[in-house]
Design a protein around this motif. Structure first.
Motif, PDB file in Angstrom:
ATOM      1  N   LEU A  45      62.869  33.646  45.319  1.00 20.75           N
ATOM      2  CA  LEU A  45      61.895  33.892  46.389  1.00 20.75           C
ATOM      3  C   LEU A  45      62.534  33.653  47.753  1.00 20.75           C
ATOM      4  O   LEU A  45      62.303  34.408  48.700  1.00 20.75           O
ATOM      5  CB  LEU A  45      60.658  33.007  46.201  1.00 20.75           C
ATOM      6  N   ILE A  69      48.525  46.155  44.758  1.00 18.05           N
ATOM      7  CA  ILE A  69      48.964  45.661  43.451  1.00 18.05           C
ATOM      8  C   ILE A  69      48.321  46.452  42.326  1.00 18.05           C
ATOM      9  O   ILE A  69      47.232  46.980  42.437  1.00 18.05           O
ATOM     10  CB  ILE A  69      48.749  44.149  43.346  1.00 18.05           C
ATOM     11  N   ALA A  79      51.615  38.164  37.505  1.00 16.10           N
ATOM     12  CA  ALA A  79      51.897  36.880  38.160  1.00 16.10           C
ATOM     13  C   ALA A  79      53.282  36.887  38.802  1.00 16.10           C
ATOM     14  O   ALA A  79      53.455  36.468  39.944  1.00 16.10           O
ATOM     15  CB  ALA A  79      51.802  35.748  37.144  1.00 16.10           C
ATOM     16  N   GLY A  82      53.244  39.082  41.667  1.00 16.85           N
ATOM     17  CA  GLY A  82      52.440  38.403  42.686  1.00 16.85           C
ATOM     18  C   GLY A  82      53.273  37.426  43.506  1.00 16.85           C
ATOM     19  O   GLY A  82      53.146  37.370  44.728  1.00 16.85           O
ATOM     20  N   HIS A  83      54.128  36.654  42.859  1.00 14.99           N
ATOM     21  CA  HIS A  83      54.979  35.696  43.578  1.00 14.99           C
ATOM     22  C   HIS A  83      55.842  36.418  44.618  1.00 14.99           C
ATOM     23  O   HIS A  83      55.914  36.012  45.776  1.00 14.99           O
ATOM     24  CB  HIS A  83      55.897  34.952  42.600  1.00 14.99           C
ATOM     25  N   ARG A  85      55.450  39.470  45.818  1.00 11.50           N
ATOM     26  CA  ARG A  85      54.629  40.175  46.792  1.00 11.50           C
ATOM     27  C   ARG A  85      54.036  39.213  47.816  1.00 11.50           C
ATOM     28  O   ARG A  85      53.890  39.547  48.990  1.00 11.50           O
ATOM     29  CB  ARG A  85      53.521  40.902  46.032  1.00 11.50           C
ATOM     30  N   GLY A  86      53.694  37.989  47.366  1.00 11.43           N
ATOM     31  CA  GLY A  86      53.178  36.967  48.276  1.00 11.43           C
ATOM     32  C   GLY A  86      54.212  36.628  49.342  1.00 11.43           C
ATOM     33  O   GLY A  86      53.893  36.531  50.534  1.00 11.43           O
ATOM     34  N   VAL A  87      55.462  36.479  48.901  1.00 11.53           N
ATOM     35  CA  VAL A  87      56.544  36.158  49.836  1.00 11.53           C
ATOM     36  C   VAL A  87      56.767  37.316  50.807  1.00 11.53           C
ATOM     37  O   VAL A  87      56.984  37.110  52.008  1.00 11.53           O
ATOM     38  CB  VAL A  87      57.835  35.817  49.044  1.00 11.53           C
ATOM     39  N   LEU A  89      54.481  39.623  51.784  1.00 13.68           N
ATOM     40  CA  LEU A  89      53.362  39.696  52.742  1.00 13.68           C
ATOM     41  C   LEU A  89      53.478  38.592  53.789  1.00 13.68           C
ATOM     42  O   LEU A  89      53.186  38.804  54.970  1.00 13.68           O
ATOM     43  CB  LEU A  89      52.016  39.598  52.010  1.00 13.68           C
ATOM     44  N   LEU A  90      53.918  37.414  53.341  1.00 18.25           N
ATOM     45  CA  LEU A  90      54.109  36.306  54.290  1.00 18.25           C
ATOM     46  C   LEU A  90      55.171  36.665  55.324  1.00 18.25           C
ATOM     47  O   LEU A  90      54.967  36.490  56.529  1.00 18.25           O
ATOM     48  CB  LEU A  90      54.534  35.041  53.523  1.00 18.25           C
ATOM     49  N   ARG A  91      56.292  37.200  54.864  1.00 20.15           N
ATOM     50  CA  ARG A  91      57.399  37.544  55.787  1.00 20.15           C
ATOM     51  C   ARG A  91      56.952  38.623  56.777  1.00 20.15           C
ATOM     52  O   ARG A  91      57.253  38.545  57.970  1.00 20.15           O
ATOM     53  CB  ARG A  91      58.615  37.984  54.957  1.00 20.15           C
TER      54      ARG A  91
ATOM     55  N   LEU B  45      47.877  33.715  53.256  1.00 17.58           N
ATOM     56  CA  LEU B  45      49.189  33.215  52.826  1.00 17.58           C
ATOM     57  C   LEU B  45      49.872  32.461  53.964  1.00 17.58           C
ATOM     58  O   LEU B  45      50.496  31.419  53.756  1.00 17.58           O
ATOM     59  CB  LEU B  45      50.060  34.365  52.323  1.00 17.58           C
ATOM     60  N   ILE B  69      52.613  28.349  35.600  1.00 19.72           N
ATOM     61  CA  ILE B  69      51.531  29.326  35.691  1.00 19.72           C
ATOM     62  C   ILE B  69      50.845  29.515  34.348  1.00 19.72           C
ATOM     63  O   ILE B  69      51.450  29.347  33.298  1.00 19.72           O
ATOM     64  CB  ILE B  69      52.036  30.635  36.319  1.00 19.72           C
ATOM     65  N   ALA B  78      45.833  36.426  37.810  1.00 25.84           N
ATOM     66  CA  ALA B  78      47.234  36.005  37.731  1.00 25.84           C
ATOM     67  C   ALA B  78      48.001  36.491  38.959  1.00 25.84           C
ATOM     68  O   ALA B  78      48.821  35.765  39.529  1.00 25.84           O
ATOM     69  CB  ALA B  78      47.875  36.537  36.456  1.00 25.84           C
ATOM     70  N   ALA B  79      47.704  37.716  39.398  1.00 25.55           N
ATOM     71  CA  ALA B  79      48.392  38.281  40.557  1.00 25.55           C
ATOM     72  C   ALA B  79      48.015  37.524  41.830  1.00 25.55           C
ATOM     73  O   ALA B  79      48.880  37.180  42.643  1.00 25.55           O
ATOM     74  CB  ALA B  79      48.037  39.756  40.709  1.00 25.55           C
ATOM     75  N   GLY B  82      49.498  34.248  41.729  1.00 25.68           N
ATOM     76  CA  GLY B  82      50.937  34.442  41.912  1.00 25.68           C
ATOM     77  C   GLY B  82      51.328  34.517  43.379  1.00 25.68           C
ATOM     78  O   GLY B  82      52.318  33.921  43.804  1.00 25.68           O
ATOM     79  N   HIS B  83      50.547  35.236  44.197  1.00 28.48           N
ATOM     80  CA  HIS B  83      50.839  35.347  45.630  1.00 28.48           C
ATOM     81  C   HIS B  83      50.856  33.956  46.272  1.00 28.48           C
ATOM     82  O   HIS B  83      51.782  33.608  47.020  1.00 28.48           O
ATOM     83  CB  HIS B  83      49.777  36.195  46.333  1.00 28.48           C
ATOM     84  N   GLY B  86      53.734  31.834  44.921  1.00 28.77           N
ATOM     85  CA  GLY B  86      55.020  32.281  45.453  1.00 28.77           C
ATOM     86  C   GLY B  86      55.278  31.668  46.823  1.00 28.77           C
ATOM     87  O   GLY B  86      56.379  31.186  47.111  1.00 28.77           O
ATOM     88  N   VAL B  87      54.243  31.659  47.653  1.00 26.28           N
ATOM     89  CA  VAL B  87      54.357  31.092  48.997  1.00 26.28           C
ATOM     90  C   VAL B  87      54.594  29.573  48.912  1.00 26.28           C
ATOM     91  O   VAL B  87      55.400  29.005  49.663  1.00 26.28           O
ATOM     92  CB  VAL B  87      53.085  31.413  49.817  1.00 26.28           C
TER      93      VAL B  87
END
Lengths: 176, 176
Positions: A45, A69, A79, A82-83, A85-87, A89-91, B45, B69, B78-79, B82-83, B86-87
């Motif tokens: 990540l 998604i 999941a 998701g991890h 994608r979360g990173v 979206l944050l960036r 996020l 998880i 889960a998604a 996951g977001h 991940g953050v």
């Protein structure tokens, strides 16, 4: 308008940058971030975050577009995606990029004319539309397709706004 | 050793900090980050990332523990989880915290004696073990349970290492 399209993944993350000049769309750059799989999942990540930061710094996009998604995946894949994608979206949010999300079927329909187009078709159409010398890797082709979808949606909205007749003023009720 | 336990979620994120002093475990602080739901999902996020950063800065943990998880959720949950997760993992890695993951059933078994303990039981046991005046909210109780699990695992490993007999030297075969 310079659009960064992203196809997120926890192992390979495709990206593509397009510039919309008037009604034309020009290719700027594309690539795939192949995530370093040696470390822990958290290291991956960090790798995604760092390298996406470099892409943003190098190409200075004004907008971003990401596939929304895909819920038909199983929970474990959802999941993991998701991890990543979360990173992403944050960036994008940290870089103050206005980010738009499009469903995969819309992206395929926009570039290849049908929602069920396969990856190879998407890559071929993207290569042709953007006059690329060689077809990009599929993750990058998907990212370019997402960016292209955003350019088309914006173009369509602009055309619609320009052609819309002036809205008639609401008539005031005649109160006796 | 100061452990930050985290129960990640995209709406409520529980956290708890414990300090292991010798074989004792002391409560330092706990709370719940109630994510601001007004903005976009990306804004959430950013909110998680900012506020978790504040918790880390305020309590300076040396280690972190997060529930691994939970794959029996449906793909959509889960998604979303996951977001957020991940953050969280990114923020912990950026803070150079060594992060450990424990399955929910192990956490429940460690604190409440059985893997199927419900949230209320976990909160009651955590309140009792840590001599808290009032029971914490369930997300914070879960986070404290995760931190407690990590302290127990480390304590168990230390005890095991201390009690292990010296390994007998391998007898050399008597070659004629």
């Amino acid at each position: 308008m310079r659009v960064l399209g992203i196809d997120p993944g926890s192992r390979h993350l495709g990206w593509g940058v397009l510039e919309r000049v008037g009604t034309r769309v020009e290719h700027v750059a594309h690539g795939v971030i192949d995530v370093d799989l040696d470390g822990t999942f958290a290291d991956r990540l960090v790798d995604i975050d760092d390298r996406l930061g470099e892409v943003i710094a190098a190409h200075a996009p004004s907008h971003a577009a990401v596939e929304s998604i895909f819920f038909s995946k199983d929970a474990q894949s959802a999941a993991k995606l998701g991890h990543a994608r979360g990173v992403v979206l944050l960036r994008l949010a940290r870089a103050s990029l206005q980010t738009f999300e499009y469903p995969p079927a819309l992206v395929k329909r926009t570039v290849a004319g049908k929602g069920a187009a396969d990856k190879r078709q998407v890559a071929m159409v993207v290569t042709a539309i953007l006059r690329l010398g060689t077809p990009p890797r599929s993750d990058a082709a998907d990212a370019l397709a997402i960016a292209l979808t955003h350019c088309n949606v914006v173009g369509f909205q602009a055309a619609l706004a320009a052609s819309a007749p002036a809205r008639p003023r609401r008539r005031r009720a005649n109160v006796p």
